[in-house]
Design a protein around this motif. Structure first.
Motif, PDB file in Angstrom:
ATOM      1  N   UNK A 327       0.832  -1.218   0.000  1.00  0.00           N
ATOM      2  CA  UNK A 327       0.000   0.000   0.000  1.00  0.00           C
ATOM      3  C   UNK A 327       0.860   1.258   0.000  1.00  0.00           C
ATOM      4  N   UNK A 328       1.892   1.265   0.856  1.00  0.00           N
ATOM      5  CA  UNK A 328       2.763   2.437   0.949  1.00  0.00           C
ATOM      6  C   UNK A 328       3.623   2.622  -0.301  1.00  0.00           C
ATOM      7  N   UNK A 329       4.008   1.497  -0.915  1.00  0.00           N
ATOM      8  CA  UNK A 329       4.837   1.562  -2.127  1.00  0.00           C
ATOM      9  C   UNK A 329       4.077   2.228  -3.267  1.00  0.00           C
ATOM     10  N   UNK A 330       2.806   1.885  -3.411  1.00  0.00           N
ATOM     11  CA  UNK A 330       1.979   2.480  -4.464  1.00  0.00           C
ATOM     12  C   UNK A 330       1.900   3.995  -4.273  1.00  0.00           C
ATOM     13  N   UNK A 331       1.709   4.414  -3.027  1.00  0.00           N
ATOM     14  CA  UNK A 331       1.600   5.851  -2.734  1.00  0.00           C
ATOM     15  C   UNK A 331       2.915   6.575  -2.984  1.00  0.00           C
ATOM     16  N   UNK A 332       4.009   6.039  -2.443  1.00  0.00           N
ATOM     17  CA  UNK A 332       5.292   6.747  -2.530  1.00  0.00           C
ATOM     18  C   UNK A 332       5.844   6.777  -3.949  1.00  0.00           C
ATOM     19  N   UNK A 333       5.524   5.763  -4.743  1.00  0.00           N
ATOM     20  CA  UNK A 333       6.050   5.719  -6.114  1.00  0.00           C
ATOM     21  C   UNK A 333       5.451   6.796  -7.003  1.00  0.00           C
ATOM     22  N   UNK A 334       4.342   7.367  -6.566  1.00  0.00           N
ATOM     23  CA  UNK A 334       3.678   8.378  -7.387  1.00  0.00           C
ATOM     24  C   UNK A 334       4.487   9.669  -7.504  1.00  0.00           C
ATOM     25  N   UNK A 335       5.487   9.861  -6.644  1.00  0.00           N
ATOM     26  CA  UNK A 335       6.339  11.056  -6.780  1.00  0.00           C
ATOM     27  C   UNK A 335       7.197  10.970  -8.036  1.00  0.00           C
ATOM     28  N   UNK A 336       7.294   9.776  -8.607  1.00  0.00           N
ATOM     29  CA  UNK A 336       8.020   9.599  -9.863  1.00  0.00           C
ATOM     30  C   UNK A 336       7.059   9.525 -11.056  1.00  0.00           C
ATOM     31  N   UNK A 337       5.859   9.998 -10.851  1.00  0.00           N
ATOM     32  CA  UNK A 337       4.834   9.931 -11.894  1.00  0.00           C
ATOM     33  C   UNK A 337       5.350  10.476 -13.233  1.00  0.00           C
ATOM     34  N   UNK A 338       4.956   9.817 -14.288  1.00  0.00           N
ATOM     35  CA  UNK A 338       5.385  10.125 -15.656  1.00  0.00           C
ATOM     36  C   UNK A 338       5.262  11.613 -15.997  1.00  0.00           C
ATOM     37  N   UNK A 339       4.110  12.203 -15.726  1.00  0.00           N
ATOM     38  CA  UNK A 339       3.887  13.606 -16.096  1.00  0.00           C
ATOM     39  C   UNK A 339       4.798  14.545 -15.315  1.00  0.00           C
ATOM     40  N   UNK A 340       4.995  14.257 -14.034  1.00  0.00           N
ATOM     41  CA  UNK A 340       5.872  15.099 -13.214  1.00  0.00           C
ATOM     42  C   UNK A 340       7.309  15.094 -13.733  1.00  0.00           C
ATOM     43  N   UNK A 341       7.784  13.912 -14.100  1.00  0.00           N
ATOM     44  CA  UNK A 341       9.159  13.791 -14.597  1.00  0.00           C
ATOM     45  C   UNK A 341       9.291  14.449 -15.970  1.00  0.00           C
ATOM     46  N   UNK A 342       8.290  14.270 -16.829  1.00  0.00           N
ATOM     47  CA  UNK A 342       8.337  14.882 -18.157  1.00  0.00           C
ATOM     48  C   UNK A 342       8.357  16.410 -18.067  1.00  0.00           C
ATOM     49  N   UNK A 343       7.660  16.947 -17.083  1.00  0.00           N
ATOM     50  CA  UNK A 343       7.652  18.401 -16.896  1.00  0.00           C
ATOM     51  C   UNK A 343       9.040  18.914 -16.511  1.00  0.00           C
ATOM     52  N   UNK A 344       9.800  18.119 -15.781  1.00  0.00           N
ATOM     53  CA  UNK A 344      11.178  18.496 -15.439  1.00  0.00           C
ATOM     54  C   UNK A 344      12.035  18.558 -16.694  1.00  0.00           C
ATOM     55  N   UNK A 345      11.823  17.598 -17.598  1.00  0.00           N
ATOM     56  CA  UNK A 345      12.552  17.609 -18.864  1.00  0.00           C
ATOM     57  C   UNK A 345      12.145  18.830 -19.699  1.00  0.00           C
ATOM     58  N   UNK A 346      10.862  19.138 -19.720  1.00  0.00           N
ATOM     59  CA  UNK A 346      10.375  20.300 -20.471  1.00  0.00           C
ATOM     60  C   UNK A 346      11.039  21.586 -19.980  1.00  0.00           C
ATOM     61  N   UNK A 347      11.092  21.750 -18.673  1.00  0.00           N
ATOM     62  CA  UNK A 347      11.682  22.958 -18.091  1.00  0.00           C
ATOM     63  C   UNK A 347      13.162  23.075 -18.451  1.00  0.00           C
ATOM     64  N   UNK A 348      13.874  21.946 -18.404  1.00  0.00           N
ATOM     65  CA  UNK A 348      15.295  21.964 -18.720  1.00  0.00           C
ATOM     66  C   UNK A 348      15.519  22.309 -20.196  1.00  0.00           C
ATOM     67  N   UNK A 349      14.731  21.716 -21.071  1.00  0.00           N
ATOM     68  CA  UNK A 349      14.860  21.992 -22.505  1.00  0.00           C
ATOM     69  C   UNK A 349      14.525  23.450 -22.805  1.00  0.00           C
ATOM     70  N   UNK A 350      13.439  23.943 -22.237  1.00  0.00           N
ATOM     71  CA  UNK A 350      13.042  25.339 -22.453  1.00  0.00           C
ATOM     72  C   UNK A 350      14.126  26.305 -21.967  1.00  0.00           C
ATOM     73  N   UNK A 351      14.708  25.986 -20.815  1.00  0.00           N
ATOM     74  CA  UNK A 351      15.774  26.819 -20.249  1.00  0.00           C
ATOM     75  C   UNK A 351      16.971  26.872 -21.193  1.00  0.00           C
ATOM     76  N   UNK A 352      17.321  25.733 -21.741  1.00  0.00           N
ATOM     77  CA  UNK A 352      18.488  25.649 -22.617  1.00  0.00           C
ATOM     78  C   UNK A 352      18.243  26.354 -23.948  1.00  0.00           C
TER      79      UNK A 352
END
Length: 356
Positions: A327-352
């Protein structure tokens, strides 16, 4: 924006999977070119709108001179293709491909992000280590998977951390009581994954659980020999490379990672996202940044086989503990959610792009 992604292949592997996810995400609003240096089987789904380019320029090197010639050949083919498509930015994965891509990007004055997917101190030749130390300084940004590995790149000015993304439907997780008595392990059958240790540890545990290992590689014969010597043919199963990995995550109660080292470990994150009760060696570097010990998984003292055996035994005997970790693993793994990580890539690319 025109984005050129460069990687050696899209055969099985964590970096290859992430590359396919990135390309599929960015093609929605950009023109994407996915350049593969080697012509190998593509095991990940690629959006039809992606311009897939296979350079087929990978040759085996028999000596150093041959290796230099082959890399010059790869460099020329990659440079010709990049010159032709004129991307606004290049994003490359894995050390050797990064180095070739940096040389090409610098020669054409194109910004580049180099993503490192192996542990900094992983086994590499001295030549590639030297090239990495020198040429990574010429990359506009270097991305590492873990904060622990990031510390090794203190010789760089522009380096950041972006973890691997988790793409999963959290609504489809079965309760532990509805799953099969399976201890699951996933990965290449390679010595660094230490499946031989897992099999030997499992052979010492009296249980009706089965050990299922998914993956293929050069260690198969060695592992088959151990299974036969210990009469484990009805308890341990090498399933090879399978397409329905999520089905195994969904039906297994326990997942074990016993690697010598891991840069991040996609399979550990996927197992947690699918609600497996997870056990991992506290090896460098990824597991400690994914698991919170005894809350959403179990971290075992690195390379302590007796402790690994005890952890597996204890978890097998305690289904309520399995459910808590699940139960806890399902909850904690959501911090690595696909959309959240992709947004980090977007910000880095836009910055560059903005800087250039």
């Amino acid at each position: 924006m025109r984005i050129a992604f460069v990687i050696s292949s899209l055969s099985n592997g964590g970096a290859e999977k992430v590359m396919s996810l990135l390309a599929n995400y960015f093609v929605k609003h950009n023109e994407v070119f996915l350049i593969l240096l080697c012509k190998q089987e593509i095991v990940y789904d690629i959006d039809d709108n992606i311009n897939l380019i296979e350079l087929n320029c990978c040759k085996k090197s028999v000596n150093i001179i041959d290796g230099i010639k082959n890399n010059i050949y790869r460099y020329k083919k990659l440079k010709n293709k990049i010159t032709e498509i004129k991307p606004d930015i290049i994003i490359s994965f894995l050390t050797q491909t990064n180095i070739l891509s940096i040389l090409v990007a610098n020669s054409l004055n194109i910004p580049i992000i180099s993503s490192e997917h192996s542990v900094y101190n992983a086994e590499k030749s001295k030549i590639w280590k030297l090239l990495r130390r020198h040429l990574y300084k010429k990359s506009n940004y270097v991305v590492t998977l873990t904060l622990s590995d990031l510390k090794h790149y203190n010789f760089l000015q522009h380096v950041t951390n972006i973890p691997n993304p988790l793409l999963i439907n959290h609504k489809n997780n079965n309760l532990i009581k509805d799953r099969e008595n399976i201890v699951l392990a996933v990965g290449r059958l390679h010595k660094v994954k230490q499946f031989d240790i897992l099999i030997k540890v499992f052979s010492q545990i009296k249980t009706d659980y089965k050990l299922v290992i998914l993956g293929e590689g050069e260690e198969r014969k060695k592992l088959e020999k151990i299974i036969k010597e210990k009469n484990l043919e009805k308890r341990v199963f090498l399933k090879g490379q399978v397409k329905n990995v999520n089905d195994y995550y969904q039906k297994s109660k326990i997942f074990v990672l016993c690697s010598k080292y891991e840069s991040f470990s996609n399979v550990l994150l996927e197992a947690m996202g699918n609600g497996c009760a997870c056990i991992s060696f506290d090896c460098p570097y990824g597991p400690r940044e994914i698991i919170t010990d005894k809350k959403d998984g179990i971290l075992v003292k690195n390379q302590d086989q007796d402790a690994l055996k005890q952890a597996i035994e204890n978890l097998i005997k305690d289904e309520s503990y399995q459910q808590k970790l699940s139960t806890n693993a399902i909850k904690s793994s959501q911090r690595f959610d696909y959309k959240n990580v992709m947004q980090k890539w977007e910000k880095l690319i836009d910055k560059l792009i903005t800087q250039n």
